[in-house]
Design a protein around this motif. Structure first.
Motif, mmCIF file in Angstrom:
data_model
loop_
_atom_site.group_PDB
_atom_site.id
_atom_site.type_symbol
_atom_site.label_atom_id
_atom_site.label_comp_id
_atom_site.label_asym_id
_atom_site.label_seq_id
_atom_site.Cartn_x
_atom_site.Cartn_y
_atom_site.Cartn_z
ATOM 1 N N ILE A 49 55.785 23.223 -35.573
ATOM 2 C CA ILE A 49 54.534 22.550 -34.678
ATOM 3 C C ILE A 49 54.816 22.984 -33.583
ATOM 4 O O ILE A 49 55.971 23.588 -32.810
ATOM 5 C CB ILE A 49 53.851 21.096 -34.114
ATOM 6 N N GLY A 54 49.524 22.359 -30.475
ATOM 7 C CA GLY A 54 50.188 21.544 -32.075
ATOM 8 C C GLY A 54 50.041 21.630 -32.962
ATOM 9 O O GLY A 54 49.250 21.303 -34.346
ATOM 10 N N THR A 56 50.390 23.415 -36.591
ATOM 11 C CA THR A 56 51.125 23.013 -37.747
ATOM 12 C C THR A 56 51.488 24.277 -38.800
ATOM 13 O O THR A 56 50.211 24.399 -38.698
ATOM 14 C CB THR A 56 50.928 21.783 -37.612
ATOM 15 N N SER A 69 53.815 16.096 -36.311
ATOM 16 C CA SER A 69 53.534 15.519 -34.931
ATOM 17 C C SER A 69 53.762 15.915 -33.863
ATOM 18 O O SER A 69 55.410 15.281 -34.076
ATOM 19 C CB SER A 69 52.850 14.467 -35.321
ATOM 20 N N ARG A 70 53.460 15.841 -33.109
ATOM 21 C CA ARG A 70 54.463 14.976 -31.465
ATOM 22 C C ARG A 70 53.236 14.541 -30.379
ATOM 23 O O ARG A 70 52.603 13.867 -30.510
ATOM 24 C CB ARG A 70 54.418 17.062 -30.506
#
Length: 124
Positions: A49, A54, A56, A69-70
């Protein structure tokens, strides 16, 4: 001190789910990745990512089952793993890149820092 600390591993039955976390401290990073290494096998790419924006990218072997995810407020990256299979059993490592953006960074040398790893075991 720069640290990547993984958590969330464990033992789960096939078809189950786990969520791994990677908490970063000491500096910011431009990208994060998840890798895994099963006994007797080489470390392999799972997902990556880009922190800003964002973007990915997931390995074909986990696409549709795993999601990276973050959380920018917590400076944490996650790997949601669903529909787990016994062949997903491995030590999972979080990795981070200091600068630059490589949207499809899947090589070990693309990353500068590594966590200590967390064990994921999927029983049949």
């Amino acid at each position: 001190q720069v640290q990547l600390v993984e958590s969330g591993g464990g033992l789960v039955q096939a078809g189950g789910s786990l969520r791994l976390s990677c908490a970063a401290s000491g500096r910011t990073f431009s990208m994060y990745g998840w890798f895994r290494q099963a006994p007797g096998k080489e470390r392999e790419f799972v997902a990556t990512i880009i922190w800003s924006g964002g973007f990915t990218y997931h390995a074909d072997s986990v696409k549709g089952r795993f999601t990276i995810s973050r959380d920018t407020a917590k400076n944490t990256v996650y790997l949601q793993m669903n529909s787990l299979k016994p062949e997903d059993t491995a030590v999972y490592y979080c990795a981070a890149r200091i600068s630059g953006f490589l949207p499809y960074a899947r090589r070990i040398q693309d990353y500068d820092y590594w966590g200590q790893g967390t064990q994921v075991t999927v029983s049949p």
